[in-house]
Motif scaffolding. Structure first.
Motif, PDB file in Angstrom:
ATOM      1  N   VAL A  80       0.842  -1.203   0.000  1.00 28.92           N
ATOM      2  CA  VAL A  80       0.000   0.000   0.000  1.00 28.92           C
ATOM      3  C   VAL A  80       0.876   1.251   0.000  1.00 28.92           C
ATOM      4  O   VAL A  80       0.635   2.196  -0.759  1.00 28.92           O
ATOM      5  N   GLY A  81       1.918   1.266   0.827  1.00 26.55           N
ATOM      6  CA  GLY A  81       2.820   2.412   0.876  1.00 26.55           C
ATOM      7  C   GLY A  81       3.495   2.662  -0.457  1.00 26.55           C
ATOM      8  O   GLY A  81       3.611   3.811  -0.895  1.00 26.55           O
ATOM      9  N   ALA A  82       3.945   1.611  -1.124  1.00 23.54           N
ATOM     10  CA  ALA A  82       4.585   1.758  -2.434  1.00 23.54           C
ATOM     11  C   ALA A  82       3.589   2.320  -3.449  1.00 23.54           C
ATOM     12  O   ALA A  82       3.942   3.195  -4.247  1.00 23.54           O
ATOM     13  N   CYS A  83       2.366   1.833  -3.419  1.00 24.32           N
ATOM     14  CA  CYS A  83       1.340   2.343  -4.339  1.00 24.32           C
ATOM     15  C   CYS A  83       1.062   3.818  -4.081  1.00 24.32           C
ATOM     16  O   CYS A  83       0.931   4.616  -5.023  1.00 24.32           O
ATOM     17  N   LEU A  84       0.987   4.192  -2.822  1.00 25.56           N
ATOM     18  CA  LEU A  84       0.748   5.601  -2.482  1.00 25.56           C
ATOM     19  C   LEU A  84       1.901   6.482  -2.945  1.00 25.56           C
ATOM     20  O   LEU A  84       1.679   7.606  -3.407  1.00 25.56           O
ATOM     21  N   ALA A  85       3.125   5.989  -2.834  1.00 19.87           N
ATOM     22  CA  ALA A  85       4.276   6.760  -3.306  1.00 19.87           C
ATOM     23  C   ALA A  85       4.166   7.018  -4.803  1.00 19.87           C
ATOM     24  O   ALA A  85       4.375   8.149  -5.266  1.00 19.87           O
ATOM     25  N   VAL A  86       3.798   5.999  -5.567  1.00 22.42           N
ATOM     26  CA  VAL A  86       3.654   6.160  -7.015  1.00 22.42           C
ATOM     27  C   VAL A  86       2.483   7.082  -7.350  1.00 22.42           C
ATOM     28  O   VAL A  86       2.569   7.903  -8.273  1.00 22.42           O
ATOM     29  N   ILE A  87       1.415   6.987  -6.584  1.00 23.69           N
ATOM     30  CA  ILE A  87       0.246   7.838  -6.845  1.00 23.69           C
ATOM     31  C   ILE A  87       0.591   9.320  -6.736  1.00 23.69           C
ATOM     32  O   ILE A  87       0.030  10.143  -7.457  1.00 23.69           O
ATOM     33  N   THR A  88       1.548   9.673  -5.870  1.00 24.46           N
ATOM     34  CA  THR A  88       1.878  11.092  -5.713  1.00 24.46           C
ATOM     35  C   THR A  88       2.460  11.719  -6.978  1.00 24.46           C
ATOM     36  O   THR A  88       2.446  12.938  -7.109  1.00 24.46           O
ATOM     37  N   VAL A  89       2.976  10.901  -7.884  1.00 26.97           N
ATOM     38  CA  VAL A  89       3.600  11.439  -9.096  1.00 26.97           C
ATOM     39  C   VAL A  89       2.844  11.063 -10.368  1.00 26.97           C
ATOM     40  O   VAL A  89       3.364  11.216 -11.463  1.00 26.97           O
ATOM     41  N   THR A  90       1.632  10.569 -10.221  1.00 27.26           N
ATOM     42  CA  THR A  90       0.836  10.200 -11.390  1.00 27.26           C
ATOM     43  C   THR A  90      -0.437  11.042 -11.447  1.00 27.26           C
ATOM     44  O   THR A  90      -0.800  11.712 -10.481  1.00 27.26           O
ATOM     45  N   ALA A  91      -1.100  10.977 -12.562  1.00 23.48           N
ATOM     46  CA  ALA A  91      -2.311  11.774 -12.766  1.00 23.48           C
ATOM     47  C   ALA A  91      -3.399  11.504 -11.720  1.00 23.48           C
ATOM     48  O   ALA A  91      -4.024  12.460 -11.242  1.00 23.48           O
ATOM     49  N   PRO A  92      -3.655  10.257 -11.323  1.00 23.51           N
ATOM     50  CA  PRO A  92      -4.688  10.055 -10.292  1.00 23.51           C
ATOM     51  C   PRO A  92      -4.382  10.798  -8.994  1.00 23.51           C
ATOM     52  O   PRO A  92      -5.280  11.317  -8.336  1.00 23.51           O
ATOM     53  N   GLY A  93      -3.128  10.874  -8.636  1.00 22.99           N
ATOM     54  CA  GLY A  93      -2.751  11.598  -7.426  1.00 22.99           C
ATOM     55  C   GLY A  93      -2.962  13.094  -7.551  1.00 22.99           C
ATOM     56  O   GLY A  93      -3.329  13.764  -6.589  1.00 22.99           O
ATOM     57  N   ARG A  94      -2.749  13.592  -8.741  1.00 20.14           N
ATOM     58  CA  ARG A  94      -2.964  15.022  -8.966  1.00 20.14           C
ATOM     59  C   ARG A  94      -4.447  15.368  -9.000  1.00 20.14           C
ATOM     60  O   ARG A  94      -4.834  16.477  -8.689  1.00 20.14           O
ATOM     61  N   ARG A  95      -5.267  14.390  -9.415  1.00 23.33           N
ATOM     62  CA  ARG A  95      -6.715  14.635  -9.459  1.00 23.33           C
ATOM     63  C   ARG A  95      -7.389  14.380  -8.122  1.00 23.33           C
ATOM     64  O   ARG A  95      -8.493  14.842  -7.891  1.00 23.33           O
ATOM     65  N   ALA A  96      -6.731  13.626  -7.251  1.00 19.89           N
ATOM     66  CA  ALA A  96      -7.316  13.315  -5.940  1.00 19.89           C
ATOM     67  C   ALA A  96      -7.474  14.609  -5.136  1.00 19.89           C
ATOM     68  O   ALA A  96      -6.679  15.534  -5.291  1.00 19.89           O
ATOM     69  N   PRO A  97      -8.488  14.677  -4.310  1.00 19.88           N
ATOM     70  CA  PRO A  97      -8.647  15.871  -3.474  1.00 19.88           C
ATOM     71  C   PRO A  97      -7.390  16.122  -2.636  1.00 19.88           C
ATOM     72  O   PRO A  97      -6.833  15.194  -2.030  1.00 19.88           O
ATOM     73  N   LYS A  98      -6.971  17.363  -2.635  1.00 23.28           N
ATOM     74  CA  LYS A  98      -5.736  17.732  -1.929  1.00 23.28           C
ATOM     75  C   LYS A  98      -5.801  17.345  -0.447  1.00 23.28           C
ATOM     76  O   LYS A  98      -4.842  16.813   0.101  1.00 23.28           O
ATOM     77  N   ALA A  99      -6.950  17.590   0.187  1.00 23.86           N
ATOM     78  CA  ALA A  99      -7.088  17.270   1.615  1.00 23.86           C
ATOM     79  C   ALA A  99      -6.921  15.773   1.854  1.00 23.86           C
ATOM     80  O   ALA A  99      -6.299  15.359   2.842  1.00 23.86           O
ATOM     81  N   LEU A 100      -7.434  14.933   0.959  1.00 28.78           N
ATOM     82  CA  LEU A 100      -7.301  13.485   1.096  1.00 28.78           C
ATOM     83  C   LEU A 100      -5.838  13.065   0.989  1.00 28.78           C
ATOM     84  O   LEU A 100      -5.345  12.270   1.794  1.00 28.78           O
ATOM     85  N   MET A 101      -5.129  13.594  -0.005  1.00 30.71           N
ATOM     86  CA  MET A 101      -3.726  13.234  -0.184  1.00 30.71           C
ATOM     87  C   MET A 101      -2.879  13.721   0.987  1.00 30.71           C
ATOM     88  O   MET A 101      -1.968  13.005   1.432  1.00 30.71           O
ATOM     89  N   VAL A 102      -3.169  14.905   1.504  1.00 36.84           N
ATOM     90  CA  VAL A 102      -2.424  15.400   2.668  1.00 36.84           C
ATOM     91  C   VAL A 102      -2.681  14.484   3.864  1.00 36.84           C
ATOM     92  O   VAL A 102      -1.762  14.147   4.613  1.00 36.84           O
ATOM     93  N   LEU A 103      -3.920  14.043   4.031  1.00 36.26           N
ATOM     94  CA  LEU A 103      -4.257  13.125   5.120  1.00 36.26           C
ATOM     95  C   LEU A 103      -3.515  11.789   4.960  1.00 36.26           C
ATOM     96  O   LEU A 103      -2.950  11.258   5.917  1.00 36.26           O
TER      97      LEU A 103
END
Length: 149
Positions: free
Chosen positions: A68-91
Protein backbone atom coordinates in the motif's frame (compact mmCIF):
# COMPACT_ATOMS: atom_id res chain seq x y z
CA UNK A 1 22.22 24.76 -8.30
CA UNK A 2 19.15 22.70 -7.36
CA UNK A 3 15.81 24.14 -8.46
CA UNK A 4 13.50 23.50 -5.50
CA UNK A 5 10.47 24.79 -7.39
CA UNK A 6 10.70 21.89 -9.83
CA UNK A 7 8.94 18.66 -8.91
CA UNK A 8 10.86 15.42 -9.16
CA UNK A 9 9.36 12.01 -9.81
CA UNK A 10 12.40 9.85 -9.09
CA UNK A 11 12.24 10.13 -5.28
CA UNK A 12 8.71 8.68 -5.27
CA UNK A 13 9.75 5.84 -7.58
CA UNK A 14 12.89 5.14 -5.53
CA UNK A 15 10.85 5.14 -2.32
CA UNK A 16 8.32 2.79 -3.94
CA UNK A 17 11.13 0.35 -4.81
CA UNK A 18 12.44 0.45 -1.24
CA UNK A 19 8.94 0.07 0.14
CA UNK A 20 8.42 -2.99 -2.09
CA UNK A 21 11.55 -4.53 -0.62
CA UNK A 22 9.84 -4.38 2.77
CA UNK A 23 6.83 -6.56 1.81
CA UNK A 24 9.10 -8.98 -0.03
CA UNK A 25 11.13 -9.55 3.14
CA UNK A 26 8.03 -9.72 5.31
CA UNK A 27 6.41 -12.25 2.96
CA UNK A 28 9.54 -14.41 3.04
CA UNK A 29 9.36 -14.52 6.83
CA UNK A 30 5.56 -15.00 6.79
CA UNK A 31 6.04 -18.18 4.79
CA UNK A 32 8.32 -19.39 7.59
CA UNK A 33 6.03 -18.12 10.39
CA UNK A 34 8.89 -15.99 11.74
CA UNK A 35 8.96 -12.43 13.02
CA UNK A 36 11.66 -10.05 11.87
CA UNK A 37 13.18 -9.14 8.54
CA UNK A 38 15.83 -10.83 6.38
CA UNK A 39 19.17 -9.22 7.14
CA UNK A 40 17.78 -7.58 10.25
CA UNK A 41 18.13 -8.37 13.91
CA UNK A 42 17.04 -11.89 14.90
CA UNK A 43 13.79 -12.36 16.83
CA UNK A 44 13.92 -15.15 19.39
CA UNK A 45 11.43 -18.02 19.41
CA UNK A 46 10.31 -16.91 22.89
CA UNK A 47 9.57 -13.39 21.63
CA UNK A 48 7.73 -14.81 18.61
CA UNK A 49 5.69 -17.12 20.85
CA UNK A 50 4.70 -14.24 23.13
CA UNK A 51 3.64 -11.96 20.27
CA UNK A 52 0.02 -10.78 20.35
CA UNK A 53 -0.85 -12.47 17.04
CA UNK A 54 0.43 -15.33 14.95
CA UNK A 55 3.77 -14.51 13.33
CA UNK A 56 2.60 -15.35 9.81
CA UNK A 57 -0.52 -13.16 10.17
CA UNK A 58 1.56 -10.25 11.49
CA UNK A 59 4.06 -10.60 8.66
CA UNK A 60 1.37 -10.80 5.96
CA UNK A 61 -0.29 -7.65 7.36
CA UNK A 62 3.07 -5.88 7.40
CA UNK A 63 3.68 -7.04 3.84
CA UNK A 64 0.33 -5.62 2.74
CA UNK A 65 1.13 -2.28 4.38
CA UNK A 66 4.37 -2.08 2.40
CA UNK A 67 2.54 -2.69 -0.89
CA UNK A 68 0.00 0.00 0.00
CA UNK A 69 2.82 2.41 0.88
CA UNK A 70 4.58 1.76 -2.43
CA UNK A 71 1.34 2.34 -4.34
CA UNK A 72 0.75 5.60 -2.48
CA UNK A 73 4.28 6.76 -3.31
CA UNK A 74 3.65 6.16 -7.01
CA UNK A 75 0.25 7.84 -6.85
CA UNK A 76 1.88 11.09 -5.71
CA UNK A 77 3.60 11.44 -9.10
CA UNK A 78 0.84 10.20 -11.39
CA UNK A 79 -2.31 11.77 -12.77
CA UNK A 80 -4.69 10.06 -10.29
CA UNK A 81 -2.75 11.60 -7.43
CA UNK A 82 -2.96 15.02 -8.97
CA UNK A 83 -6.71 14.63 -9.46
CA UNK A 84 -7.32 13.32 -5.94
CA UNK A 85 -8.65 15.87 -3.47
CA UNK A 86 -5.74 17.73 -1.93
CA UNK A 87 -7.09 17.27 1.62
CA UNK A 88 -7.30 13.49 1.10
CA UNK A 89 -3.73 13.23 -0.18
CA UNK A 90 -2.42 15.40 2.67
CA UNK A 91 -4.26 13.12 5.12
CA UNK A 92 -2.84 9.98 3.48
CA UNK A 93 0.70 11.36 3.36
CA UNK A 94 0.35 12.52 6.96
CA UNK A 95 -0.68 8.96 7.86
CA UNK A 96 2.38 7.58 6.08
CA UNK A 97 4.72 9.87 8.02
CA UNK A 98 4.59 8.04 11.37
CA UNK A 99 4.82 4.64 9.67
CA UNK A 100 7.74 5.46 7.39
CA UNK A 101 9.40 7.89 9.78
CA UNK A 102 8.96 5.63 12.79
CA UNK A 103 10.42 2.54 11.13
CA UNK A 104 13.28 4.48 9.57
CA UNK A 105 13.84 6.42 12.78
CA UNK A 106 14.23 3.24 14.83
CA UNK A 107 16.72 1.92 12.28
CA UNK A 108 18.69 5.19 12.46
CA UNK A 109 18.78 5.48 16.24
CA UNK A 110 19.54 1.80 16.83
CA UNK A 111 22.01 1.66 13.95
CA UNK A 112 24.06 4.58 15.23
CA UNK A 113 23.35 4.74 18.97
CA UNK A 114 22.30 1.18 19.77
CA UNK A 115 19.00 1.00 21.64
CA UNK A 116 19.07 -2.78 21.79
CA UNK A 117 17.02 -3.81 18.75
CA UNK A 118 20.00 -5.00 16.75
CA UNK A 119 20.08 -2.79 13.65
CA UNK A 120 23.60 -1.98 12.37
CA UNK A 121 25.07 1.29 11.08
CA UNK A 122 24.26 0.43 7.46
CA UNK A 123 20.60 -0.04 8.40
CA UNK A 124 20.78 3.48 9.87
CA UNK A 125 22.05 4.77 6.53
CA UNK A 126 19.10 3.11 4.78
CA UNK A 127 16.78 4.80 7.30
CA UNK A 128 18.27 8.21 6.48
CA UNK A 129 17.82 7.57 2.75
CA UNK A 130 14.19 6.50 3.26
CA UNK A 131 13.34 9.63 5.27
CA UNK A 132 15.08 11.83 2.70
CA UNK A 133 13.19 10.21 -0.18
CA UNK A 134 9.88 10.49 1.69
CA UNK A 135 10.42 14.20 2.42
CA UNK A 136 11.41 14.91 -1.18
CA UNK A 137 8.38 12.96 -2.44
CA UNK A 138 6.08 15.07 -0.26
CA UNK A 139 7.83 18.30 -1.31
CA UNK A 140 7.53 17.40 -4.98
CA UNK A 141 3.85 16.55 -4.54
CA UNK A 142 3.28 19.89 -2.81
CA UNK A 143 5.04 21.76 -5.65
CA UNK A 144 2.84 20.06 -8.28
CA UNK A 145 -0.37 20.60 -6.29
CA UNK A 146 0.51 24.24 -5.62
CA UNK A 147 1.10 24.81 -9.33
CA UNK A 148 -2.21 23.19 -10.30
CA UNK A 149 -4.34 24.70 -7.52
Amino acid sequence: MVDLARPRRWPAYALAVLLLGYPAGKAAFALQSRLGFPGGPPVSDAETGGYFMAADTAQWLASASGVVGACLAVITVTAPGRRAPKALMVLVLGGMLPAVGGGAGIMIVDGFAGIGVGWQWYHGVVGIVVIGLFLEMVRSYAVVRHATS
